[in-house]
Design a protein around this motif. Structure first.
Motif, short mmCIF file in Angstrom:
data_model
loop_
_atom_site.label_atom_id
_atom_site.label_comp_id
_atom_site.label_asym_id
_atom_site.label_seq_id
_atom_site.Cartn_x
_atom_site.Cartn_y
_atom_site.Cartn_z
N ARG A 192 -4.06 -6.05 -3.93
CA ARG A 192 -3.29 -5.41 -2.85
C ARG A 192 -2.17 -4.52 -3.42
O ARG A 192 -1.81 -3.52 -2.81
N ILE A 193 -1.62 -4.89 -4.56
CA ILE A 193 -0.63 -4.02 -5.21
C ILE A 193 -1.30 -2.72 -5.64
O ILE A 193 -0.80 -1.61 -5.38
N ILE A 194 -2.45 -2.85 -6.27
CA ILE A 194 -3.16 -1.67 -6.76
C ILE A 194 -3.66 -0.80 -5.61
O ILE A 194 -3.62 0.43 -5.67
N SER A 195 -4.13 -1.43 -4.52
CA SER A 195 -4.67 -0.66 -3.39
C SER A 195 -3.60 0.22 -2.76
O SER A 195 -3.90 1.31 -2.25
N TYR A 196 -2.35 -0.24 -2.76
CA TYR A 196 -1.26 0.58 -2.22
C TYR A 196 -0.79 1.59 -3.26
O TYR A 196 -0.54 2.75 -2.96
N ALA A 197 -0.70 1.13 -4.51
CA ALA A 197 -0.18 1.99 -5.58
C ALA A 197 -1.09 3.18 -5.87
O ALA A 197 -0.62 4.23 -6.31
N GLU A 198 -2.40 3.03 -5.62
CA GLU A 198 -3.32 4.12 -5.95
C GLU A 198 -3.04 5.37 -5.13
O GLU A 198 -3.42 6.48 -5.52
N TYR A 199 -2.34 5.23 -4.01
CA TYR A 199 -1.92 6.38 -3.22
C TYR A 199 -0.43 6.69 -3.41
O TYR A 199 -0.02 7.83 -3.44
N SER A 200 0.38 5.64 -3.51
CA SER A 200 1.82 5.86 -3.55
C SER A 200 2.29 6.45 -4.88
O SER A 200 3.40 6.98 -4.96
N TRP A 201 1.45 6.42 -5.92
CA TRP A 201 1.88 6.97 -7.21
C TRP A 201 2.17 8.46 -7.09
O TRP A 201 3.03 9.00 -7.78
#
Length: 481
Positions: free
Chosen positions: A203-212
């Motif tokens: 879930r961290i990665i799923s959000y971070a893949e766009y927020s980066w």
């Protein structure tokens, strides 16, 4: 009321932090010159860009997941592990290519870049946890502590003859101190501590893949121009440009505090599928997004040359640059509210597209305008690119939630700023034609203070909405406001 008070506390903390940084920058400019100041900011620019690869949107993901009030510690640990692994990879690459980095900066600073990346990562991650815990006012208070510590150590080191090395020592000390304090507070505020599972990492990665890309967008607004300038102009001109930028960013502090305060609240409401409350908070953000920026544009345009003269006579070359950068920060103040809301309603994919438009336009315009127009071109590129992204952000958010732009309140802010502008212009005319004070700093402080009083007094008189907001957020009650 709580949100308003939190925003004010956060803004006040950031204001004093910026004021301390402003004073320190003046000291550095006067003692070490624009060349050393330019080199120092090229180091910070390099750290900022490489920091994207270190963070990759993870701090934003930590903020989002922790704000959802479930398994907070597990998400914080998962994000920290991912970010530290990225840091190790980037650090190795920096040391392998250190000669290229040193050549670009014009100073052997590769190891310093690694150190700065580490303290930045720790501080950014800790702040994200605090913000996600709805402790935005606490993370805000750390700003003046960090900047004050950095400034005191830097000034002391310069007086001891350490020159640019003293700047590096002070920067590290400031970030390290608030990182330790913030981590202690964050850990104490976890209701329980548990180790993350694969689902937490996912879930961290799923959000971070766009927020980066939001991280790149933030860096681009602050550093693309400086990075490109480093290839085309002298370090002295970079120093002059960053001096103007330091003044301009004063004005964006309140909008940033507002968006950081509202994000965890919007996030919680979005998780509860309360779209109308999210829209109401967003409209409030738009209402006050330009509260400081609008009078700042008027006052900064009138006082720009005198403000820059505080740094030294050579810095007055950046007068036009300052005015254009203030326009950029005004547009950015509103644009940030749109992207913050998109992230809060768990649509980082849409925010990703908005940020991509800004970054692409910013890079293209900077590369196109800096060679012929130098520092003025850099400022114009920043203003134009953020304006383009604001238009895209407006249509993107309006397709997801219903909201209205509070044009009436924004118009009243412009009216109050116009009254303030007349008063400040009159003061400048009187000082130059009839009352020669002789001390530029005294003139600037007097006119800024008096202008602010006129602006807020006028706005208080003509806006019942502003009067109500003030009344609701005062620590004590007044019978008639």
């Amino acid at each position: 009321m709580r949100l308003g008070q939190t925003s004010v506390i956060h803004f006040t903390s950031r204001f004093f932090a910026s004021l301390l940084g402003f004073v320190a920058t003046i000291f550095i400019a006067r003692f070490l010159g624009s060349g050393t100041l330019g080199t120092y900011y090229l180091v910070l620019s390099t750290v900022s860009w490489l920091g994207i690869a270190v963070e990759m949107g993870v701090p934003s993901a930590i903020n989002k997941r922790v704000s959802e009030d479930e398994d907070e510690a597990a998400y914080a640990i998962a994000g920290g592990v991912i970010a530290f692994c990225l840091f190790l990879v980037v650090s190795v690459l920096i040391l392998l290519f250190r000669h290229h980095i040193n050549d670009y900066i014009g100073y052997p600073a590769a190891q310093i870049v690694v150190l700065f990346l580490f303290v930045n990562l720790i501080q950014s991650s800790v702040n994200s946890i605090l913000n996600g815990q709805h402790l935005v006012h606490i993370s805000g208070i750390f700003n003046p502590i960090r900047t004050g510590t950095r400034s005191i150590v830097q000034i002391s080191a310069i007086l001891l003859g350490l020159k640019i090395t003293g700047l590096f020592i002070g920067y590290t000390a400031g970030y390290a101190l608030v990182s330790v304090l913030g981590l202690w507070i964050a850990v104490r505020n976890f209701p329980s501590v548990s180790l993350p599972t694969l689902e937490h990492y996912r879930r961290i990665i799923s959000y971070a893949e766009y927020s980066w890309l939001g991280e790149i967008r933030s860096r681009a607004f602050n550093w693309v121009d400086v990075a490109v300038l480093g290839f085309f102009v002298s370090s002295s001109l970079v120093g002059i440009y960053t001096a103007a930028w330091n003044i301009a960013v004063f004005l964006i502090l309140f909008g940033g505090s507002l968006s950081q305060t509202l994000f965890p609240e919007m996030s919680s409401l979005s998780a509860e599928e309360d779209a109308q409350s999210v829209a109401d908070l967003f409209e409030t953000a738009l209402t006050y997004g330009g509260l400081i920026l609008i009078p700042g544009l008027v006052g900064g345009t009138l006082l720009g040359e005198r403000l820059l003269r505080i740094y030294g006579e050579e810095f007055t070359q950046g007068t036009v640059v300052l005015s254009v950068l203030i326009v950029a920060t005004l547009i950015q103040g509103y644009q940030r509210q749109f992207t913050t809301t998109l992230d809060a309603i768990d649509r980082p994919d849409v925010s990703f597209r908005v940020n991509a438009v800004f970054i692409g336009a910013n890079v293209i315009l900077n590369v196109s305008l800096i060679p012929p127009f130098e520092v003025v071109g850099a400022a114009a590129a920043t203003a134009a690119s953020v304006a383009i992204s604001l238009v895209v952000a407006y249509f993107s958010l309006s397709s997801l939630i219903e909201f209205s732009v509070p044009l009436g309140e924004i118009g009243k802010q412009w009216t109050a700023a116009a009254v303030m502008g007349v008063v400040v212009y009159t003061g400048l005319w009187l000082e130059s034609a009839h009352i020669s004070v002789g001390n530029n700093l005294v003139v600037v402080i007097t006119l800024v203070g008096f202008g602010a009083a006129v602006y807020f007094g006028t706005l208080f008189a003509i806006s019942s909405y502003f009067r109500t907001t003030v009344d609701q957020n005062l620590p004590i009650d007044f019978p008639t406001v």
